[in-house]
Design an enzyme around this catalytic site. Sequence first.
Site, PDB file in Angstrom:
ATOM      1  CG  ASN A 171      -9.451  -0.263   3.365  1.00 19.70           C
ATOM      2  OD1 ASN A 171      -8.384  -0.793   2.906  1.00 19.70           O
ATOM      3  ND2 ASN A 171      -9.695   0.139   4.582  1.00 19.70           N
ATOM      4  CG  HIS A 172      -7.669   4.033   3.062  1.00 13.56           C
ATOM      5  ND1 HIS A 172      -7.429   4.932   3.851  1.00 13.56           N
ATOM      6  CD2 HIS A 172      -7.299   3.099   4.049  1.00 13.56           C
ATOM      7  CE1 HIS A 172      -7.178   4.673   5.280  1.00 13.56           C
ATOM      8  NE2 HIS A 172      -6.908   3.360   5.231  1.00 13.56           N
TER       9      HIS A 172
ATOM     10  CG  HIS B 172      -1.637   4.340   3.173  1.00 11.14           C
ATOM     11  ND1 HIS B 172      -3.031   4.622   3.186  1.00 11.14           N
ATOM     12  CD2 HIS B 172      -1.514   2.981   3.642  1.00 11.14           C
ATOM     13  CE1 HIS B 172      -3.646   3.691   3.664  1.00 11.14           C
ATOM     14  NE2 HIS B 172      -2.960   2.588   3.931  1.00 11.14           N
TER      15      HIS B 172
ATOM     16  CG  HIS C 197      -6.303  -4.547   4.325  1.00 12.06           C
ATOM     17  ND1 HIS C 197      -6.942  -3.448   4.455  1.00 12.06           N
ATOM     18  CD2 HIS C 197      -7.297  -5.315   5.004  1.00 12.06           C
ATOM     19  CE1 HIS C 197      -8.137  -3.053   5.105  1.00 12.06           C
ATOM     20  NE2 HIS C 197      -8.295  -4.574   5.580  1.00 12.06           N
TER      21      HIS C 197
ATOM     22  CG  ASP D  56      -1.756  -1.234   1.132  1.00  8.55           C
ATOM     23  OD1 ASP D  56      -1.760  -2.206   0.445  1.00  8.55           O
ATOM     24  OD2 ASP D  56      -2.571  -1.295   2.168  1.00  8.55           O
TER      25      ASP D  56
ATOM     26  CG  ASP E  98      -5.533   0.933   1.430  1.00 12.32           C
ATOM     27  OD1 ASP E  98      -6.686   1.182   0.922  1.00 12.32           O
ATOM     28  OD2 ASP E  98      -5.599   0.720   2.477  1.00 12.32           O
TER      29      ASP E  98
END
Length: 222
Positions: free
Chosen positions: A78-79, A25, A189, A23, A52
């Site tokens: 999910n983000h 981010h 995740h 991820d 993400d």
Amino acid sequence: MLIQPRLLRLGKNPKGRDFVVGDLHGCVPALHAQLQRMGFDKNHDRLICTGDLVDRGPQSPEALALLDEPWFFAVIGNHEQLLYEAFREDNATSRELILQHGGDWILQHDKSLWDDWFRRIEQLPLAIELINHHDESVAVIHADFPLADWQDFDQLDNHLAERAIWAREPFKQKTAGNIAGIDWIIYGHNVTEHELRIGNRLYIDSGAFLARDFIIKDIDQL
């Protein structure tokens, strides 16, 4: 946002190497620096992200912009779902949740930019499947594959697709066993400081927003 169980299939890379990264981010400069140290060649190599892309780190818009690069691919996390529900669909529950988990960055940008970000999110597949140079099949999905056989992917409904970007139980329980019909499945995740292998499942989200190096895997060396 109704998660669609879409699968993107990429053929074998005839020009270079294929890598999978955990991820992002919003940690885009750190990603570029690490890729440079690895000798990543943007003209020949490809990078697939476990999702993400946004939140928590400082460069979420830059992370979404990577989707326009021919060498970069990603699955939905999910983000991305929460961000879309919160600010595209005006879902109050999702808005409260995403603002608690690093999504406040979007409020610092003019709304004229939002539609383009939402368009990119809408186009993200649930999973990516590709072939390495050993003719092994490698799949990338954000959190979980909730069926026993990868060849049953087309049987995923919207509920199971939702689980595929949210589930934590298989990681927490270290559930043993392989997923049939695929050589490797790579997940993000769930944060793990070092890669975690359980059967033919590989977890590689290092928590880059915690100032850790990314886990980046050459799929020819799994």
